[in-house]
Design a protein around this motif. Structure first.
Motif, PDB file in Angstrom:
ATOM      1  N   ILE A  60       0.838  -1.202   0.000  1.00  0.00           N
ATOM      2  CA  ILE A  60       0.000   0.000   0.000  1.00  0.00           C
ATOM      3  C   ILE A  60       0.873   1.253   0.000  1.00  0.00           C
ATOM      4  O   ILE A  60       0.532   2.273  -0.612  1.00  0.00           O
ATOM      5  N   GLY A  61       2.044   1.169   0.665  1.00  0.00           N
ATOM      6  CA  GLY A  61       2.943   2.314   0.759  1.00  0.00           C
ATOM      7  C   GLY A  61       3.523   2.752  -0.567  1.00  0.00           C
ATOM      8  O   GLY A  61       4.124   3.839  -0.651  1.00  0.00           O
ATOM      9  N   MET A  62       3.371   1.950  -1.613  1.00  0.00           N
ATOM     10  CA  MET A  62       3.813   2.367  -2.944  1.00  0.00           C
ATOM     11  C   MET A  62       2.921   3.493  -3.491  1.00  0.00           C
ATOM     12  O   MET A  62       3.371   4.282  -4.334  1.00  0.00           O
ATOM     13  N   GLN A  63       1.676   3.570  -3.035  1.00  0.00           N
ATOM     14  CA  GLN A  63       0.724   4.493  -3.642  1.00  0.00           C
ATOM     15  C   GLN A  63       0.995   5.975  -3.361  1.00  0.00           C
ATOM     16  O   GLN A  63       0.989   6.787  -4.289  1.00  0.00           O
ATOM     17  N   PRO A  64       1.207   6.382  -2.093  1.00  0.00           N
ATOM     18  CA  PRO A  64       1.334   7.826  -1.833  1.00  0.00           C
ATOM     19  C   PRO A  64       2.457   8.485  -2.619  1.00  0.00           C
ATOM     20  O   PRO A  64       2.267   9.582  -3.175  1.00  0.00           O
ATOM     21  N   GLU A  65       3.624   7.851  -2.668  1.00  0.00           N
ATOM     22  CA  GLU A  65       4.739   8.447  -3.403  1.00  0.00           C
ATOM     23  C   GLU A  65       4.651   8.154  -4.893  1.00  0.00           C
ATOM     24  O   GLU A  65       5.112   8.956  -5.714  1.00  0.00           O
ATOM     25  N   LEU A 113      -6.476  -8.487   2.767  1.00  0.00           N
ATOM     26  CA  LEU A 113      -6.208  -7.052   2.694  1.00  0.00           C
ATOM     27  C   LEU A 113      -7.308  -6.317   1.951  1.00  0.00           C
ATOM     28  O   LEU A 113      -7.865  -5.335   2.459  1.00  0.00           O
ATOM     29  N   ILE A 114      -7.649  -6.773   0.766  1.00  0.00           N
ATOM     30  CA  ILE A 114      -8.589  -6.011  -0.071  1.00  0.00           C
ATOM     31  C   ILE A 114     -10.029  -6.139   0.401  1.00  0.00           C
ATOM     32  O   ILE A 114     -10.896  -5.391  -0.055  1.00  0.00           O
ATOM     33  N   ALA A 296      -9.336   0.597  -2.558  1.00  0.00           N
ATOM     34  CA  ALA A 296      -9.977   0.503  -3.869  1.00  0.00           C
ATOM     35  C   ALA A 296      -8.936   0.365  -4.976  1.00  0.00           C
ATOM     36  O   ALA A 296      -9.101  -0.432  -5.912  1.00  0.00           O
ATOM     37  N   ARG A 297      -7.862   1.125  -4.860  1.00  0.00           N
ATOM     38  CA  ARG A 297      -6.817   1.046  -5.884  1.00  0.00           C
ATOM     39  C   ARG A 297      -6.115  -0.306  -5.838  1.00  0.00           C
ATOM     40  O   ARG A 297      -5.810  -0.885  -6.875  1.00  0.00           O
TER      41      ARG A 297
END
Length: 334
Positions: A60-65, A113-114, A296-297
């Motif tokens: 999930i941490g890949m998304q913000p950056e 997770l999802i 959702a992503r």
């Protein structure tokens, strides 16, 4: 080289009492528990929960950056950010592999997770509103991760501890990259300096929340400490992070948004204000600014990748049915 456990196999011990006694003795001697060793069901479940939460956090941490890769201001900055996001994907894969040694399949963990049945770090439910957030995440978020994860290199479960060695080396590099970006911005225009300060104001308290609830409200800390899974309590790690970060903030020239932050000579540590634990519980419970968006992503990416997984499985099955073809593929892979 094949790895052999120092512990005897299950069939060498006569009873569950002996198995339990041997497990406790292994922990007491500060030795590693390996996948083929007997372990209490509670230990196995605790390890799956912790490793899965850590793996989910990396993915999930890949998304913000990742949102800022195409908007980074130079090719160099794009490449740095792309490499970091790629590292995070690798960390997730290491950790899912460690969980598989406990009988928890990657597909099952992804489903949990999802569907919201397993958690990930609360910090990734906050938005990245400016490019300065890329640097602040590297400095504060990865800095908090390092404080939390370096002791896990000595965790009692072997596959997890060994995965953490490489992860911590790469996280340390990410932290330095973030700090270097902020130093560059703080030497820039007044607008850039203001952007950095605004980002620090938003991420400081969520970074402190990364260590989990206070010790007296943490349901898992005592058992995890007794089993050697964790080496320090949540509050000990939070204090270590504050003590490490305050001098760095001074070097950067930013102000940490805590009027209660001051050096306590008697304790030899910095005093700091109270975290908003109501906000922490809300974010962990799914009511953070980006909880729904992040899941959702991730769910969409999982669904869109279904054809790739099916093709890979079909290819593997075809090679399995054709030993000569499979052997040639294996030789080529070498």
């Amino acid at each position: 080289m094949e790895r052999h456990s120092e512990n005897p196999s299950t069939d060498q011990l006569d009873s569950e009492n002996e198995l339990s006694e041997h497990f406790e003795a292994t922990i007491a001697r500060d030795r590693r528990i390996e996948p083929r060793d007997w372990m209490p069901e509670g230990y196995r479940k605790t390890m799956i929960r912790q490793i899965a939460q850590h793996a989910h956090s990396e993915i999930i941490g890949m998304q913000p950056e990742g949102n800022w890769i195409t908007r980074a201001p130079s090719l160099r900055r794009k490449a740095i950010l792309l490499a970091k996001v790629q590292d995070e994907a690798g960390h997730g894969m290491y950790l899912y592999s460690a969980a598989e040694t406990l009988g928890a399949g990657r597909a099952g963990l992804t489903r949990m997770l999802i569907t919201g049945r397993q958690k990930y770090s609360s910090i990734f439910n906050y938005p990245t509103l400016s490019y300065a957030d890329v640097g602040v995440i590297g400095w504060l978020v990865d800095g908090a991760a390092i404080c939390n994860q370096v002791p896990l290199c000595r965790s009692s479960y072997g596959p997890y501890a060994r995965a953490m060695v490489r992860i911590c080396k790469e996280e340390s590099f990410h932290q330095r990259q973030g700090y270097e970006l902020l130093l560059t911005m703080m030497r820039g225009t007044a607008g850039q300096r203001a952007m950095v300060q605004e980002s620090v104001d938003r991420f400081w308290w969520p970074s402190l929340m990364m260590f989990g609830p206070p010790d007296d409200q943490s349901p898992n800390t005592e058992r995890s400490m007794a089993w050697g899974i964790k080496r320090h309590t949540n509050d000990e790690l939070r204090q270590r992070f504050v003590d490490m970060t305050v001098p760095q903030a001074g070097k950067l020239g930013v102000t940490l948004p805590d009027p209660g932050l001051r050096w306590n000579a008697d304790r030899g540590h910095y005093d700091f204000g109270e975290v908003d634990w109501a906000e922490f519980r809300a974010v962990v419970g799914g009511a953070g600014p980006c909880n729904a968006e992040r899941i959702a992503r991730r769910r969409a990416a999982h669904q869109e990748g279904e054809w790739v997984r099916e093709a890979a499985m079909a290819h593997a099955a075809k090679n399995h049915d054709d030993p000569e073809r499979g052997g040639a593929a294996a030789e080529a892979a070498r």
